[in-house]
Design a protein around this motif. Structure first.
Motif, short mmCIF file in Angstrom:
data_model
loop_
_atom_site.label_atom_id
_atom_site.label_comp_id
_atom_site.label_asym_id
_atom_site.label_seq_id
_atom_site.Cartn_x
_atom_site.Cartn_y
_atom_site.Cartn_z
N ALA A 169 68.26 20.93 41.43
CA ALA A 169 67.11 20.06 41.36
C ALA A 169 66.31 20.20 42.65
O ALA A 169 66.89 20.41 43.73
N ASP A 170 65.00 20.09 42.55
CA ASP A 170 64.16 20.24 43.75
C ASP A 170 64.55 19.25 44.84
O ASP A 170 64.47 19.55 46.04
N SER A 171 65.00 18.07 44.44
CA SER A 171 65.31 17.01 45.40
C SER A 171 66.52 17.33 46.27
O SER A 171 66.72 16.69 47.31
N VAL A 172 67.35 18.29 45.86
CA VAL A 172 68.56 18.59 46.63
C VAL A 172 68.59 20.01 47.19
O VAL A 172 69.51 20.37 47.93
N LYS A 173 67.60 20.82 46.85
CA LYS A 173 67.57 22.21 47.35
C LYS A 173 67.59 22.24 48.87
O LYS A 173 66.88 21.50 49.52
N GLY A 174 68.43 23.12 49.41
CA GLY A 174 68.55 23.24 50.86
C GLY A 174 69.49 22.25 51.49
O GLY A 174 69.82 22.37 52.68
N ARG A 175 69.95 21.26 50.73
CA ARG A 175 70.89 20.25 51.27
C ARG A 175 72.24 20.29 50.54
O ARG A 175 73.28 20.04 51.16
N PHE A 176 72.23 20.57 49.24
CA PHE A 176 73.46 20.60 48.45
C PHE A 176 73.81 22.04 48.09
O PHE A 176 72.93 22.88 47.92
N MET A 177 75.11 22.32 47.96
CA MET A 177 75.55 23.63 47.52
C MET A 177 76.67 23.47 46.50
O MET A 177 77.69 22.83 46.78
N ILE A 178 76.48 24.09 45.34
CA ILE A 178 77.50 24.05 44.29
C ILE A 178 78.33 25.32 44.36
O ILE A 178 77.81 26.40 44.64
N SER A 179 79.61 25.19 44.12
CA SER A 179 80.50 26.34 44.10
C SER A 179 81.67 26.05 43.16
O SER A 179 81.87 24.91 42.74
N ARG A 180 82.42 27.09 42.83
CA ARG A 180 83.58 26.91 41.97
C ARG A 180 84.68 27.90 42.36
O ARG A 180 84.39 28.95 42.93
N ASP A 181 85.90 27.54 42.08
CA ASP A 181 87.04 28.41 42.31
C ASP A 181 87.80 28.47 40.98
O ASP A 181 88.58 27.56 40.66
N ASN A 182 87.57 29.53 40.22
CA ASN A 182 88.20 29.62 38.90
C ASN A 182 89.71 29.84 38.98
O ASN A 182 90.41 29.55 38.02
N THR A 183 90.19 30.32 40.11
CA THR A 183 91.65 30.46 40.25
C THR A 183 92.33 29.11 40.34
O THR A 183 93.51 28.96 40.01
N LYS A 184 91.55 28.10 40.79
CA LYS A 184 92.07 26.74 40.88
C LYS A 184 91.46 25.83 39.83
O LYS A 184 91.76 24.63 39.81
N ASN A 185 90.62 26.42 38.97
CA ASN A 185 89.98 25.64 37.91
C ASN A 185 89.24 24.44 38.49
O ASN A 185 89.32 23.31 37.97
N ALA A 186 88.51 24.66 39.59
CA ALA A 186 87.87 23.56 40.31
C ALA A 186 86.39 23.85 40.54
O ALA A 186 85.98 24.99 40.71
N LEU A 187 85.62 22.77 40.57
CA LEU A 187 84.19 22.81 40.84
C LEU A 187 83.93 21.93 42.06
O LEU A 187 84.58 20.89 42.23
N PHE A 188 82.97 22.35 42.90
CA PHE A 188 82.69 21.61 44.13
C PHE A 188 81.18 21.35 44.26
O PHE A 188 80.36 22.09 43.73
N LEU A 189 80.87 20.32 45.03
CA LEU A 189 79.49 20.06 45.43
C LEU A 189 79.51 19.63 46.88
O LEU A 189 79.96 18.52 47.19
#
Length: 125
Positions: A62-82
């Protein structure tokens, strides 16, 4: 039925950081799904925050979070992060993790079939 579980929310001062985590509830896996974060503030509708493709090759924000938030995931751990940095009082909301089949638009709420109950993030000024 709740399919996902979020954690990592809390109370933080403006300018601070938090990292949210989302994992499946039970034995289900979502490694082939697009994963996303949404948020809902009191009295407001649910809004898109960020999403990531199954192989992490594509991300959306979303434009409101660009440059401040980062999404990532680790499929080996079946996990999502923000990872949320430089938080603002306007970021205060319940943050909800969701999973969608890969062929659906990642930024649309209706694309997501599976959700968690959310984790509360409160940013004080």
């Amino acid at each position: 039925q709740v399919h996902l579980t979020e954690s990592g929310g809390g109370l933080v001062q403006a300018g601070g950081s938090l990292k949210l985590t989302c994992v499946p509830a039970g034995r289900r896996t979502f490694t082939s799904f697009t994963m996303g974060w949404f948020r809902q503030a009191p009295g407001k509708g649910r809004e898109f925050v960020a999403a990531i493709s199954s192989g992490s090759s594509s991300t959306w924000y979303a434009d409101s979070v660009k440059g401040r938030f980062m999404i990532s995931r680790d499929n080996t751990k079946n996990a999502l992060f923000l990872q949320m940095n430089n938080l603002k009082p306007t970021d205060t909301a319940n943050y909800i993790c969701a999973a969608a089949p890969p062929h659906r638009p990642a930024e649309m709420d209706d694309s997501y079939d599976h959700r968690g109950l959310g984790t509360q993030v409160t940013v004080s000024s």
